[in-house]
Design a protein around this motif. Sequence first.
Motif, PDB file in Angstrom:
ATOM      1  N   LEU A  16     -31.079 -35.856 -18.481  1.00 56.37           N
ATOM      2  CA  LEU A  16     -30.120 -36.350 -17.531  1.00 56.37           C
ATOM      3  C   LEU A  16     -29.348 -35.238 -17.063  1.00 56.37           C
ATOM      4  O   LEU A  16     -28.889 -34.864 -15.956  1.00 56.37           O
ATOM      5  CB  LEU A  16     -29.048 -37.191 -18.361  1.00 56.37           C
ATOM      6  CG  LEU A  16     -27.961 -37.768 -17.371  1.00 56.37           C
ATOM      7  CD1 LEU A  16     -28.583 -38.555 -16.207  1.00 56.37           C
ATOM      8  CD2 LEU A  16     -27.036 -38.516 -18.099  1.00 56.37           C
ATOM      9  N   GLN A  17     -28.947 -34.091 -18.112  1.00 57.57           N
ATOM     10  CA  GLN A  17     -28.263 -32.866 -17.601  1.00 57.57           C
ATOM     11  C   GLN A  17     -29.358 -31.971 -16.453  1.00 57.57           C
ATOM     12  O   GLN A  17     -28.893 -31.736 -15.496  1.00 57.57           O
ATOM     13  CB  GLN A  17     -27.888 -31.842 -18.627  1.00 57.57           C
ATOM     14  CG  GLN A  17     -26.769 -32.091 -19.529  1.00 57.57           C
ATOM     15  CD  GLN A  17     -26.400 -31.113 -20.480  1.00 57.57           C
ATOM     16  OE1 GLN A  17     -27.487 -30.583 -21.181  1.00 57.57           O
ATOM     17  NE2 GLN A  17     -25.174 -30.814 -20.807  1.00 57.57           N
ATOM     18  N   PHE A  18     -30.386 -31.930 -16.671  1.00 59.05           N
ATOM     19  CA  PHE A  18     -31.383 -31.364 -15.940  1.00 59.05           C
ATOM     20  C   PHE A  18     -31.612 -32.223 -14.658  1.00 59.05           C
ATOM     21  O   PHE A  18     -31.523 -31.457 -13.525  1.00 59.05           O
ATOM     22  CB  PHE A  18     -32.994 -31.371 -16.589  1.00 59.05           C
ATOM     23  CG  PHE A  18     -33.717 -30.764 -15.721  1.00 59.05           C
ATOM     24  CD1 PHE A  18     -33.762 -29.321 -15.691  1.00 59.05           C
ATOM     25  CD2 PHE A  18     -34.728 -31.329 -15.080  1.00 59.05           C
ATOM     26  CE1 PHE A  18     -34.742 -28.575 -14.698  1.00 59.05           C
ATOM     27  CE2 PHE A  18     -35.796 -30.822 -14.054  1.00 59.05           C
ATOM     28  CZ  PHE A  18     -35.708 -29.404 -14.141  1.00 59.05           C
ATOM     29  N   ALA A  19     -31.483 -33.318 -14.650  1.00 60.24           N
ATOM     30  CA  ALA A  19     -31.660 -34.005 -13.366  1.00 60.24           C
ATOM     31  C   ALA A  19     -30.160 -33.966 -12.437  1.00 60.24           C
ATOM     32  O   ALA A  19     -30.351 -33.718 -11.097  1.00 60.24           O
ATOM     33  CB  ALA A  19     -31.652 -35.497 -13.435  1.00 60.24           C
ATOM     34  N   VAL A  20     -29.191 -33.988 -13.034  1.00 58.02           N
ATOM     35  CA  VAL A  20     -27.886 -33.476 -12.479  1.00 58.02           C
ATOM     36  C   VAL A  20     -27.853 -32.256 -11.829  1.00 58.02           C
ATOM     37  O   VAL A  20     -27.342 -31.863 -10.973  1.00 58.02           O
ATOM     38  CB  VAL A  20     -26.526 -33.876 -13.419  1.00 58.02           C
ATOM     39  CG1 VAL A  20     -25.246 -33.175 -12.742  1.00 58.02           C
ATOM     40  CG2 VAL A  20     -26.564 -35.162 -13.789  1.00 58.02           C
ATOM     41  N   GLU A  21     -28.549 -31.256 -12.547  1.00 53.65           N
ATOM     42  CA  GLU A  21     -28.605 -29.882 -12.063  1.00 53.65           C
ATOM     43  C   GLU A  21     -29.517 -29.922 -10.902  1.00 53.65           C
ATOM     44  O   GLU A  21     -28.944 -29.108  -9.888  1.00 53.65           O
ATOM     45  CB  GLU A  21     -29.063 -28.948 -13.229  1.00 53.65           C
ATOM     46  CG  GLU A  21     -28.906 -27.536 -12.737  1.00 53.65           C
ATOM     47  CD  GLU A  21     -27.537 -27.071 -12.328  1.00 53.65           C
ATOM     48  OE1 GLU A  21     -27.091 -26.165 -11.409  1.00 53.65           O
ATOM     49  OE2 GLU A  21     -26.418 -27.407 -13.100  1.00 53.65           O
ATOM     50  N   VAL A  22     -30.524 -30.741 -10.849  1.00 59.83           N
ATOM     51  CA  VAL A  22     -31.519 -30.482  -9.747  1.00 59.83           C
ATOM     52  C   VAL A  22     -30.777 -31.054  -8.657  1.00 59.83           C
ATOM     53  O   VAL A  22     -30.875 -30.662  -7.440  1.00 59.83           O
ATOM     54  CB  VAL A  22     -32.860 -31.329  -9.982  1.00 59.83           C
ATOM     55  CG1 VAL A  22     -33.627 -31.665  -8.847  1.00 59.83           C
ATOM     56  CG2 VAL A  22     -33.439 -30.413 -11.194  1.00 59.83           C
ATOM     57  N   ARG A  23     -30.092 -32.251  -8.806  1.00 60.02           N
ATOM     58  CA  ARG A  23     -29.410 -32.637  -7.767  1.00 60.02           C
ATOM     59  C   ARG A  23     -28.251 -31.853  -7.073  1.00 60.02           C
ATOM     60  O   ARG A  23     -28.342 -31.634  -6.033  1.00 60.02           O
ATOM     61  CB  ARG A  23     -28.476 -34.103  -8.244  1.00 60.02           C
ATOM     62  CG  ARG A  23     -27.701 -34.926  -7.039  1.00 60.02           C
ATOM     63  CD  ARG A  23     -26.650 -35.356  -7.451  1.00 60.02           C
ATOM     64  NE  ARG A  23     -25.762 -34.432  -8.182  1.00 60.02           N
ATOM     65  CZ  ARG A  23     -24.514 -34.842  -8.512  1.00 60.02           C
ATOM     66  NH1 ARG A  23     -23.950 -36.011  -8.294  1.00 60.02           N
ATOM     67  NH2 ARG A  23     -23.759 -33.996  -9.330  1.00 60.02           N
TER      68      ARG A  23
END
Length: 98
Positions: free
Chosen positions: A76-83
């Motif tokens: 989830l942290q990775f997805a937020v950073e990509v966003r």
Amino acid sequence: MNLMPVEAVSIKSLEFSEQGRVAQTGPDFAQAIGQGLDQVDASLAQADAAARSMAAGNDIPVHDVMLAMEQAHLKLQFAVEVRNRVVEAYQSLTNMQV
């Protein structure tokens, strides 16, 4: 330590379609993002199921639940950073003067 040289990238190695565009060899951006979000969702669902199972009193080790929750948290942290990076790139493009 064995160091390997970096090979040069040439335009000759790209495959061009009939209209002069580069042939697509993998999933497009939207598909890649969709697949990534599906993986994040599945990981969150797995962590939730493990936590519910442990809370219900089933015989599931605590470390398995914690691993599932930490993996889901990292995804989830990775997805937020990509966003955040995509939004930042979009904003820099919209602020660019023509």
